[in-house]
Structures are given as C-alpha cells and as structure tokens.
Scaffold this motif. Structure first.
Motif, PDB file in Angstrom:
ATOM      1  N   THR A   1       0.806  -1.045   0.034  1.00 15.66           N
ATOM      2  CA  THR A   1       0.078  -0.226  -0.104  1.00 15.66           C
ATOM      3  C   THR A   1       0.944   1.355  -0.012  1.00 15.66           C
TER       4      THR A   1
ATOM      5  N   SER B   1       0.647   5.595   1.475  1.00 18.53           N
ATOM      6  CA  SER B   1       0.106   6.567   1.832  1.00 18.53           C
ATOM      7  C   SER B   1      -0.308   7.628   0.845  1.00 18.53           C
ATOM      8  N   SER B   2      -1.075   8.826   1.286  1.00 17.18           N
ATOM      9  CA  SER B   2      -1.423   9.672   0.488  1.00 17.18           C
ATOM     10  C   SER B   2      -0.252  10.377  -0.108  1.00 17.18           C
ATOM     11  N   ASP B   3       0.635  10.527   0.703  1.00 17.89           N
ATOM     12  CA  ASP B   3       1.996  11.365  -0.070  1.00 17.89           C
ATOM     13  C   ASP B   3       2.895  10.423  -0.605  1.00 17.89           C
TER      14      ASP B   3
ATOM     15  N   SER C   1      -4.019   2.329   7.858  1.00 17.89           N
ATOM     16  CA  SER C   1      -4.080   3.723   7.579  1.00 17.89           C
ATOM     17  C   SER C   1      -3.886   4.305   6.129  1.00 17.89           C
ATOM     18  N   ASN C   2      -2.996   3.554   5.512  1.00 20.93           N
ATOM     19  CA  ASN C   2      -2.641   3.773   4.252  1.00 20.93           C
ATOM     20  C   ASN C   2      -4.077   3.671   3.206  1.00 20.93           C
TER      21      ASN C   2
ATOM     22  N   GLU D   1      -7.084   3.781   4.054  1.00 19.33           N
ATOM     23  CA  GLU D   1      -8.155   4.842   4.489  1.00 19.33           C
ATOM     24  C   GLU D   1      -7.889   6.040   3.598  1.00 19.33           C
ATOM     25  N   GLU D   2      -6.398   6.355   3.441  1.00 19.03           N
ATOM     26  CA  GLU D   2      -5.861   7.758   2.715  1.00 19.03           C
ATOM     27  C   GLU D   2      -5.916   7.422   1.060  1.00 19.03           C
ATOM     28  N   ASN D   3      -5.609   6.081   0.873  1.00 17.45           N
ATOM     29  CA  ASN D   3      -5.501   5.741  -0.544  1.00 17.45           C
ATOM     30  C   ASN D   3      -5.779   4.492  -0.702  1.00 17.45           C
TER      31      ASN D   3
ATOM     32  N   LYS E   1      -5.663   2.156  -3.054  1.00 12.44           N
ATOM     33  CA  LYS E   1      -5.368   1.365  -4.218  1.00 12.44           C
ATOM     34  C   LYS E   1      -4.033   0.473  -3.354  1.00 12.44           C
TER      35      LYS E   1
END
Length: 130
Positions: free
Chosen positions: A19, A21-23, A54-55, A57-59, A61
């Motif tokens: 996964t 994160s959004s960044d 957590s990843n 939930e943000e992203n 994919k």
C-alpha cells in the motif's frame, strides 16, 4: 479474471500486501489471512494492520503478490474497501477465529482486482496478463 490456479495460490500461500499513503510512502506486509471470494475479489483479514489500514483509508489502491512467486508468478492490483461490520466483517472474523481462536480481527479488507501482472523472471516479467 482470477483463474482457479490464481485463487489456489492466494489461499494456500502467504501473500505480501503493498500500500502507499496519500503522500506516496510505501508499505509492504505479509498477510496470512487472504482468500478469493469470487473471480474479482479477495478478502483480507485485518488482525494486526496499522500502517496498511491507515494507508488504505488515505489511498484505497493496493497490490498483492503471492509468497511463492516462482510457482505462482502473479501480482494483483486493485482497490480496497474496509468493513468494520456487516457480512464481510462477519465472514472474516469467523474464518480467522476458526483457524486461530485467540485472534481478534479489527476489520475486513475487500480488494477488487483490476489488473493482473506476471512477475515470472524472464522476458514476460511485468507483462499485464488481465
């Protein structure tokens, strides 16, 4: 989309879930509770996930590769949905606790497979299969 061979490989082997994160910070973890529920979706039980959850939930994919890539050379890419109640969560809890009664699943991750790639060494490495 998922063949019988692919389904068996996922269900009978450890899988590695990737996964970001959004960044864009990547994360890869081994998962023992993953199994296909039909030709397009894979159910994953969240027992100890922290960064992975957590990843997602943000992203949403994600990507999965089977531990034994030499015999089962597939990478599955898709999108996740997180369930903390309902049918998929109940199925995840029952399955995990039948295998290990002491585990307490926190959520069920349902991955819808969008693409499948070969990870077999050689000229077809990285080639999209489906």
């Amino acid at each position: 989309m998922l063949t019988d061979e692919m389904k068996e490989a996922i269900e009978k082997n450890l899988v590695f879930v990737a996964t970001a994160s959004s960044d864009g910070t990547p994360n890869v973890v081994p998962i023992g509770f993953a199994r296909p529920i039909d030709d397009k979706r894979i159910l994953i039980v969240d027992v100890f996930m922290k960064k992975t959850l957590s990843n997602l939930e943000e992203n949403p994919k994600m990507s999965i590769i089977v531990q034994n890539a030499k015999e089962h050379p597939y990478q599955f890419k898709g999108v996740a949905e997180i369930f903390k109640s309902g049918e998929f969560f109940k199925e995840a809890v029952e399955w995990a606790q039948n295998v290990m009664s002491e585990v307490e699943p926190k959520s069920a991750i349902l991955m819808t497979v969008k693409e499948i790639y070969s990870v077999k060494p050689g000229p077809d490495a990285g080639k999209r299969i489906k």
